[in-house]
Design an enzyme around this catalytic site. Structure first.
Site, PDB file in Angstrom:
ATOM      1  N   GLY A 140      67.300  44.884  43.104  1.00  0.00           N
ATOM      2  CA  GLY A 140      67.839  45.504  41.899  1.00  0.00           C
ATOM      3  C   GLY A 140      66.928  45.296  40.705  1.00  0.00           C
ATOM      4  O   GLY A 140      65.724  45.072  40.843  1.00  0.00           O
ATOM      5  N   SER A 141      67.515  45.328  39.535  1.00  0.00           N
ATOM      6  CA  SER A 141      66.743  45.273  38.299  1.00  0.00           C
ATOM      7  C   SER A 141      66.246  43.868  38.000  1.00  0.00           C
ATOM      8  O   SER A 141      66.808  42.868  38.467  1.00  0.00           O
ATOM      9  CB  SER A 141      67.604  45.758  37.127  1.00  0.00           C
ATOM     10  OG  SER A 141      68.629  44.818  36.841  1.00  0.00           O
TER      11      SER A 141
ATOM     12  N   GLY B  94      68.180  40.363  38.294  1.00  0.00           N
ATOM     13  CA  GLY B  94      67.480  39.380  39.106  1.00  0.00           C
ATOM     14  C   GLY B  94      67.348  38.049  38.403  1.00  0.00           C
ATOM     15  O   GLY B  94      67.491  36.982  39.016  1.00  0.00           O
TER      16      GLY B  94
ATOM     17  N   GLU C  72      63.841  41.374  45.427  1.00  0.00           N
ATOM     18  CA  GLU C  72      62.981  42.563  45.307  1.00  0.00           C
ATOM     19  C   GLU C  72      63.453  43.310  44.074  1.00  0.00           C
ATOM     20  O   GLU C  72      64.473  44.002  44.101  1.00  0.00           O
ATOM     21  CB  GLU C  72      63.073  43.432  46.562  1.00  0.00           C
ATOM     22  CG  GLU C  72      61.918  44.408  46.685  1.00  0.00           C
ATOM     23  CD  GLU C  72      62.288  45.840  46.354  1.00  0.00           C
ATOM     24  OE1 GLU C  72      62.313  46.166  45.152  1.00  0.00           O
ATOM     25  OE2 GLU C  72      62.542  46.611  47.279  1.00  0.00           O
TER      26      GLU C  72
END
Length: 537
Positions: free
Chosen positions: A277-278, A282, A299
């Site tokens: 995600g963003s 994160g 990721e």
């Protein structure tokens, strides 16, 4: 994350439609056949004719919970599409305990058995592509191209994960004392998996199949944007032979999602976190993982650069850059967001880029899935224009072919560093054109962003392109190809703020297993000199 290696411009529209097939209406009920059941879809809410999306705990659909329910609206029509059962504290605790209970047996299942289950899941997945397509479109607007690319990528990832299950190996290193030491790779245990919504099939499957292949159990947090789609995974894996409790699927409310996620991460039975995600989210999850000392795979997003060197085939570069920037409405963490062009060809490339976009004759906007995304994208452009940027291309406005959830693909140049768009991942069909006067300055500009997920270099001078690739602080570099690419066997993940850990092949094994040393002392060992413990004191 984005489409797999099969997404190329050669995908003609007719081929896409043949691959996707017809769009059947889903029978909103459960079908039973013999001793095993096949969930063809969901039950109907007792208070409405909308489908009721359950939780999936210990191999069963849970249709009522302490968390109550919530309504979900379609991203484009804004009509209520379904009612979703929400996991409260009680159901979340049960899912955690069931995941731990199932892990005790699942970790001892052989790699060959895990491979067989994942391979069966892939067969079922192919058969149910029409169901998954209909479920996606029930909650949000998705293009035919996106769905086709997503399915192709999901097949590659799932097939690769099945091979990963029989590829986990240890070592027998040499030792200085002659002991026999085996270094094995062991699963962590229950894994919290939180996939992104934007390549729904690929990302959800990736967050399930790699941990499972490595012997972990999975607690999947479903996407609130595609809940009907998310529920299909539980029945599919159950029919493939996955034991009850190895996969749990939880729907969480916006109001208490932070509390429930922390409940999961803080629980001693949960051993790691897998998030796509963003960068913003994160950081929050990484902080929680640090607080509770839980390993993680992250990721995260990026602002992928495409570098155009003086020797580049400009038409090829423009073609690939536009595709990489605008596919799936720019809703890809690997989307091309920046084009960095050498001054020697900057004026010529700007013209080629604009002409290439104009030849496509895009009309109207490209659909977003997230509520509020249009306002966010427009705010970035407005700020950039205020700071001195200029628009060199924007799709023609056509209200008849657009909607309130759509945004016109746009290219800007002369975006100053002071503009938010120069550093913020837009997650939109927005592309910015930057220039630099030397190879070194091109590289410095590409590396100036705090993320480093993926990139492109366009050049017909392979030697020079490889030299530039070596100096990029980025997880993937694609020479003469777009920034969006992923396939099993190639490690996928980012540098810097784009995260850590890797998916695919050996990268997945290293991310979802941990090492253990088992040492055997030669000849049964010998007695140690206890009398010397106090010697010299």
């Amino acid at each position: 994350m984005g489409p797999g290696q099969d997404i190329q411009l050669s995908h003609a529209f007719d081929a896409t439609m043949r691959s996707i097939g017809p769009r059947p209406r889903l029978p909103w009920h459960v079908q039973h056949s013999g001793p095993s059941h096949t969930f063809r879809w969901l039950s109907t809410s007792s208070t409405s004719d909308r489908p009721l999306v359950p939780l999936w705990i210990s191999g069963e659909a849970v249709t009522s919970s302490s968390g109550g329910t919530t309504s979900v609206r379609h991203s484009k029509t804004r009509r209520e599409s379904c009612e979703v059962v929400l996991a409260g504290k009680e159901e979340t605790t049960r899912a955690i305990r069931e995941s731990r209970r199932a892990f005790v047996s699942w970790r001892d299942v052989s790699g060959w058995e895990r491979k067989a289950i994942l391979s069966k899941a892939l067969i079922l997945l192919r058969d149910r592509f029409p169901e998954f397509t209909t479920a996606l479109r029930a909650d949000a607007a998705w293009s035919d191209l996106l769905i086709h690319a997503d399915q192709s990528s999901a097949v590659n990832i799932t097939d690769g994960a099945a091979q990963t299950a029989i590829s986990i190996e240890g070592t027998i290193p040499q030792t200085i004392d002659g002991s026999l030491t085996m270094v094995t790779r062991e699963p962590y245990g229950p894994v919290l998996s939180v996939p992104a919504f934007n390549y729904p099939l690929t990302l959800a499957l990736r967050s399930i199949v790699y941990p499972l292949a490595c012997g972990n159990t999975v607690i999947l947090k479903s996407s609130p944007l595609t809940p009907q789609f998310s529920h299909l995974f539980g029945p599919l894996f159950a029919e493939a032979g996955l034991p009850p409790g190895v996969l749990q699927i939880l729907n969480l409310s916006e109001e208490d999602v932070a509390e429930r996620v922390e409940q999961i991460i803080s629980d001693d039975d949960v051993r790691m976190v897998n998030f796509t995600g963003s960068v913003k989210l994160g950081r929050i999850l990484a902080e929680k993982c640090g607080k509770y000392l839980k390993p993680s795979v992250m990721e995260l997003g990026g602002k992928a650069p495409a570098i155009v060197l003086p020797s580049a085939d400009l038409e090829l570069a423009a073609n690939n850059i536009l595709f990489g920037a605008f596919v799936n409405s720019g809703q890809v963490c690997m989307s091309t967001e920046r084009v960095i062009v050498h001054d020697d060809i900057a004026e010529q490339f700007e013209r080629v880029l604009r002409e290439t976009a104009e030849q496509v004759k895009w009309s109207g906007g490209m659909e977003f899935v997230r509520p509020g995304a249009v306002d966010g994208a427009q705010a970035l452009i407005d700020d950039a224009l205020k700071e001195g940027a200029r628009i060199i291309y924007s799709a023609s406005s056509d209200s008849s072919s657009s909607s309130s959830s759509a945004f016109a693909p746009t290219i800007l140049a002369s975006v100053p560093p002071s503009a938010a768009l120069s550093t913020t991942e837009s997650f939109s069909p927005i592309l910015i054109l930057q220039t630099a006067s030397s190879i070194s300055s091109l590289i410095d500009l590409a590396n100036s962003h705090d993320t480093g997920l993926t990139s492109s270099i366009f050049s017909q001078d392979l030697s020079q392109a490889l030299e530039v690739a070596k100096r990029l602080e980025i997880g993937a570099v694609h020479i003469n190809g777009m920034t969006i690419h992923d396939q099993h066997g190639l490690p996928h993940g980012g540098w810097k703020a784009s995260g850590w850990g890797r998916f695919n092949g050996q990268g997945a094994i290293e991310s979802f297993t941990q090492t253990k040393n088992v040492r055997i002392i030669k000849g049964g060992g010998g007695k140690l000199p206890l009398e010397m413990l106090y010697g010299g004191l």
